[in-house]
Design an enzyme around this catalytic site. Structure first.
Site, PDB file in Angstrom:
ATOM      1  N   LEU A 106      40.233  39.105  44.255  1.00  0.00           N
ATOM      2  CA  LEU A 106      39.529  40.094  45.066  1.00  0.00           C
ATOM      3  C   LEU A 106      38.208  39.489  45.538  1.00  0.00           C
ATOM      4  O   LEU A 106      37.525  38.826  44.758  1.00  0.00           O
ATOM      5  CB  LEU A 106      39.248  41.357  44.239  1.00  0.00           C
ATOM      6  CG  LEU A 106      38.638  42.477  45.065  1.00  0.00           C
ATOM      7  CD1 LEU A 106      39.677  43.107  45.980  1.00  0.00           C
ATOM      8  CD2 LEU A 106      38.002  43.531  44.189  1.00  0.00           C
TER       9      LEU A 106
ATOM     10  N   TYR B 245      41.310  51.390  46.995  1.00  0.00           N
ATOM     11  CA  TYR B 245      40.158  52.063  46.410  1.00  0.00           C
ATOM     12  C   TYR B 245      38.906  51.211  46.531  1.00  0.00           C
ATOM     13  O   TYR B 245      38.988  50.027  46.859  1.00  0.00           O
ATOM     14  CB  TYR B 245      40.434  52.445  44.948  1.00  0.00           C
ATOM     15  CG  TYR B 245      40.370  51.298  43.951  1.00  0.00           C
ATOM     16  CD1 TYR B 245      41.356  50.335  43.885  1.00  0.00           C
ATOM     17  CD2 TYR B 245      39.289  51.187  43.066  1.00  0.00           C
ATOM     18  CE1 TYR B 245      41.285  49.295  42.958  1.00  0.00           C
ATOM     19  CE2 TYR B 245      39.215  50.162  42.134  1.00  0.00           C
ATOM     20  CZ  TYR B 245      40.212  49.219  42.088  1.00  0.00           C
ATOM     21  OH  TYR B 245      40.145  48.189  41.186  1.00  0.00           O
TER      22      TYR B 245
ATOM     23  N   GLU C 112      40.577  35.439  37.960  1.00  0.00           N
ATOM     24  CA  GLU C 112      39.431  36.352  37.821  1.00  0.00           C
ATOM     25  C   GLU C 112      39.626  37.190  36.572  1.00  0.00           C
ATOM     26  O   GLU C 112      40.618  37.045  35.855  1.00  0.00           O
ATOM     27  CB  GLU C 112      39.307  37.243  39.067  1.00  0.00           C
ATOM     28  CG  GLU C 112      40.551  38.072  39.346  1.00  0.00           C
ATOM     29  CD  GLU C 112      40.516  38.825  40.669  1.00  0.00           C
ATOM     30  OE1 GLU C 112      39.423  39.105  41.187  1.00  0.00           O
ATOM     31  OE2 GLU C 112      41.608  39.141  41.179  1.00  0.00           O
TER      32      GLU C 112
ATOM     33  N   LYS D 229      42.305  45.531  47.843  1.00  0.00           N
ATOM     34  CA  LYS D 229      41.905  46.287  46.645  1.00  0.00           C
ATOM     35  C   LYS D 229      42.824  47.496  46.469  1.00  0.00           C
ATOM     36  O   LYS D 229      42.468  48.630  46.794  1.00  0.00           O
ATOM     37  CB  LYS D 229      40.440  46.710  46.765  1.00  0.00           C
ATOM     38  CG  LYS D 229      39.829  47.106  45.421  1.00  0.00           C
ATOM     39  CD  LYS D 229      38.324  47.149  45.508  1.00  0.00           C
ATOM     40  CE  LYS D 229      37.659  47.711  44.267  1.00  0.00           C
ATOM     41  NZ  LYS D 229      37.903  46.964  43.038  1.00  0.00           N
TER      42      LYS D 229
END
Ligand code: PDD
Length: 302
Positions: A222, A48, A198, A166
């Site tokens: 990411l 996505y 993260e 992702k």
């Protein structure tokens, strides 16, 4: 005897019905459907992107389109359309839904060959599923949350090893968000081998003695599109940047901290695991970077 299922009328509150995109068609959201055998649904076999919209224009579309191509490639998924076609669909959804400030969500899954199987279906005969929808978010740029700053908890990072792709595997990040909420906080930073990876849906930064520190790129995080833009802008503004791992203790002793994402831009962090950072209010560097980012990206929006 034949059963007829009558779908009850659903209330969507005051929210207007959206027009969404599914596999080549623009449809009212309540009429959009995909197969129960879709591998995105059964296997989380999908990728996505989330692109923000300011002043009715797309922010950093090229960055998101490029990362999408990479995610698809890493998973041997067929790229169903060109970046130009994708841009056209994004723009059409902004127009049809009259989005001034908000987000466009895009998901591409490996589709459905009408059954459940661990093995991938033949891409020659099974087309990917492509879904896009808009989320209207008035006040996205002039955000009260950004003025207050976020409170963070730390949690173990137990996600899979290819976080640079992702994918729609967001169960653990969702659980992390719920753990934060339960603790009266806004979000969680994840820790692996003693170092912050993260946030649940953002990249994490600290600032010490005017140096911006954020984890280096790798499979563990990411590669944020906002991260790339913010670091470029920070360097252009002569700020010092270090791309390296940091611990939660180092973060608690930092002058300030923040996160970046397409959905919240630059979000100041004011507390980590109950420890207030600096004055306990959004820091100067984060506030400045948010201003620079919003200004430059608005000017470059398409
Ligand atoms: N999340 N890290 C993770 C785990 C993310 O899910 C995201 C984005 C980011 C920031 O990437 P970018 O700057 O390209 O948005 C980092 C999106 C916004 C989401 O899932 O809604």
């Amino acid at each position: 005897m034949q059963w007829v299922y009558i779908r009850p009328l659903r209330s969507f509150g005051d929210r207007r019905m959206r027009t969404v995109y599914v596999n080549g068609e623009y449809l009212p959201e309540q009429e959009a459907t995909i197969s129960i055998f879709d591998r995105g649904f059964l296997m989380a076999d999908g990728v996505y992107e989330v692109t923000s919209v300011l002043d009715g224009k797309l922010i950093d579309f090229d960055g998101h389109a490029k990362r999408l191509r990479r995610s698809l490639g890493e998973l041997d998924m067929t790229n169903p359309m060109s970046s130009d076609d994708l841009l056209e669909i994004h723009r059409e959804l902004v127009r049809l839904n009259e989005i001034d400030e908000g987000l466009i969500y895009l998901q591409i899954t490996r589709g459905s060959d009408g059954d459940r199987d661990f093995a991938f279906p033949d891409p020659e005969t099974t087309a990917p599923t492509v879904v896009l929808f808009t989320q209207s978010k008035p006040g996205l740029a002039d955000s009260t949350a950004a003025k207050k700053g976020a409170k963070i908890i730390s949690i173990d990072d137990i996600r899979w090893g290819r976080r640079d792709i992702k994918t729609v595997q967001l169960l653990y990040p969702s659980m992390g968000k719920m753990m934060a909420k339960k603790a009266g906080c806004d979000d969680a930073w994840m820790i692996e081998d003693g170092y912050v990876t993260e946030g649940t849906g953002n990249n994490a930064y600290i600032v010490k003695d005017n140096t911006i520190i954020t984890r280096h790129l790798g499979n563990e995080i990411l590669h944020g599109i906002t991260r790339a833009a913010v670091l470029r802008m920070a360097r252009e503004a002569q700020m010092k940047v270090e791309e390296r791992s940091f611990t939660i203790e180092e973060a608690q002793e930092a002058d300030e901290a923040f996160t970046t994402s397409a959905s919240a831009f630059v979000m100041p962090v004011v507390e980590i695991d109950g420890v207030a950072l600096g004055e306990g209010v959004p820091g100067k560097v984060a506030t400045r970077l948010r201003e620079i980012y919003l200004q430059e990206m608005r000017n470059a929006a398409i």
